[in-house]
Design a protein around this motif. Structure first.
Motif, PDB file in Angstrom:
ATOM      1  N   ARG A  34       0.828  -1.200   0.000  1.00  0.00           N
ATOM      2  CA  ARG A  34       0.000   0.000   0.000  1.00  0.00           C
ATOM      3  C   ARG A  34       0.871   1.262   0.000  1.00  0.00           C
ATOM      4  O   ARG A  34       1.979   1.264   0.529  1.00  0.00           O
ATOM      5  CB  ARG A  34      -0.910   0.024   1.229  1.00  0.00           C
ATOM      6  N   PHE A  35       0.335   2.334  -0.569  1.00  0.00           N
ATOM      7  CA  PHE A  35       0.968   3.647  -0.452  1.00  0.00           C
ATOM      8  C   PHE A  35       0.658   4.180   0.945  1.00  0.00           C
ATOM      9  O   PHE A  35      -0.148   5.092   1.123  1.00  0.00           O
ATOM     10  CB  PHE A  35       0.434   4.589  -1.533  1.00  0.00           C
ATOM     11  N   ALA A  36       1.302   3.613   1.926  1.00  0.00           N
ATOM     12  CA  ALA A  36       1.000   3.917   3.323  1.00  0.00           C
ATOM     13  C   ALA A  36       2.204   4.456   4.070  1.00  0.00           C
ATOM     14  O   ALA A  36       2.214   4.498   5.299  1.00  0.00           O
ATOM     15  CB  ALA A  36       0.475   2.663   4.028  1.00  0.00           C
ATOM     16  N   GLN A  37       3.227   4.870   3.323  1.00  0.00           N
ATOM     17  CA  GLN A  37       4.464   5.351   3.930  1.00  0.00           C
ATOM     18  C   GLN A  37       4.744   6.765   3.433  1.00  0.00           C
ATOM     19  O   GLN A  37       4.714   7.029   2.227  1.00  0.00           O
ATOM     20  CB  GLN A  37       5.627   4.431   3.534  1.00  0.00           C
ATOM     21  N   SER A  38       4.986   7.697   4.348  1.00  0.00           N
ATOM     22  CA  SER A  38       5.354   9.044   3.935  1.00  0.00           C
ATOM     23  C   SER A  38       6.807   9.057   3.469  1.00  0.00           C
ATOM     24  O   SER A  38       7.622   8.228   3.883  1.00  0.00           O
ATOM     25  CB  SER A  38       5.150  10.039   5.073  1.00  0.00           C
ATOM     26  N   SER A  39       7.112   9.988   2.578  1.00  0.00           N
ATOM     27  CA  SER A  39       8.479  10.101   2.037  1.00  0.00           C
ATOM     28  C   SER A  39       8.946  11.544   2.158  1.00  0.00           C
ATOM     29  O   SER A  39       8.376  12.441   1.542  1.00  0.00           O
ATOM     30  CB  SER A  39       8.510   9.674   0.559  1.00  0.00           C
ATOM     31  N   ASN A  40       9.977  11.748   2.968  1.00  0.00           N
ATOM     32  CA  ASN A  40      10.532  13.097   3.108  1.00  0.00           C
ATOM     33  C   ASN A  40      11.905  13.224   2.475  1.00  0.00           C
ATOM     34  O   ASN A  40      12.515  14.292   2.541  1.00  0.00           O
ATOM     35  CB  ASN A  40      10.617  13.493   4.584  1.00  0.00           C
TER      36      ASN A  40
END
Length: 206
Positions: free
Chosen positions: A35-41
């Motif tokens: 899933r697209f369930a991870q934030s990316s900084n």
């Protein structure tokens, strides 16, 4: 003799393989969802405007979000298991640990595939980077329209977040006849509404 270092790619590793790969095999996992369930900084977003990237989540952990997930049990996580040259195993491990540093933990799991139509383990105890629900970068389940809008507008040091989504969809579809991913496909469809100059051709009646 030590165990071979095998890494399972389910996100950008599918279309950007790790260095020093000596063999690879397509396969799928059991007991996880993608899933697209991870934030990316640090790759597809910035600390001021976080992007979104895929993560693996154990099916057991994801069950608490399934009421809000349109595809709670539908997809199988297909990806690529890469065997790394033993001479470079430590180097590649350090590279991947740094690349996946933003909130991922290491799990080991078998990768399955089909040989002559029979399901079998094609890569034993591969390394996978999993987003645990207790890590700060994990965002869980989000409304698909809101999620698609964030992906479409986010940009980070590794490029546009939407390009990551589009590249991933194409890469997954090429892995096997069965490797369709409903979650990814739904986000791609929704992202089209944000694309300039997308027109629908409507026949003129009368």
């Amino acid at each position: 003799m030590s165990q071979p270092y095998i890494v399972f790619g389910y996100g950008s590793l599918i279309f950007k393989p790790p260095p020093h790969t000596i063999s690879q095999v397509n396969g799928f996992l059991k007991g996880y969802v993608r899933r697209f369930a991870q934030s990316s900084n640090d790759h597809r977003g910035t600390p001021e405007s976080l992007g979104r990237v895929v993560t693996l989540v154990s099916a057991e952990d994801w069950a608490e979000f399934s009421a809000a997930d349109p595809f709670p049990h539908e997809d199988i996580v297909w990806g690529v298991a890469y065997t790394i040259d033993p001479a470079y195993a430590a180097e590649v491990r350090d590279y991947l640990d740094y690349r996946e540093k933003n909130g991922y933990t290491v799990h080991h799991t078998d990768v399955y595939g089909f040989e002559n139509g029979v399901e079998t383990i094609v890569a034993p105890q591969a390394v996978v980077y999993v987003g645990r629900k207790d890590n700060p970068a994990f965002v869980g389940s989000e409304d698909l329209d809101v999620l698609a809008a964030r992906i479409y507008t986010s940009v980070g040091p590794s490029g546009k977040n939407k390009d990551y989504l589009y590249d991933l969809e194409e890469a997954v579809k090429k892995l096997a006849p069965e490797s369709y991913d409903s979650h990814i496909a739904a986000l791609v469809v929704r992202s089209l509404i944000f694309t300039p100059y997308v027109f629908l051709t409507v026949p003129i009646v009368g």
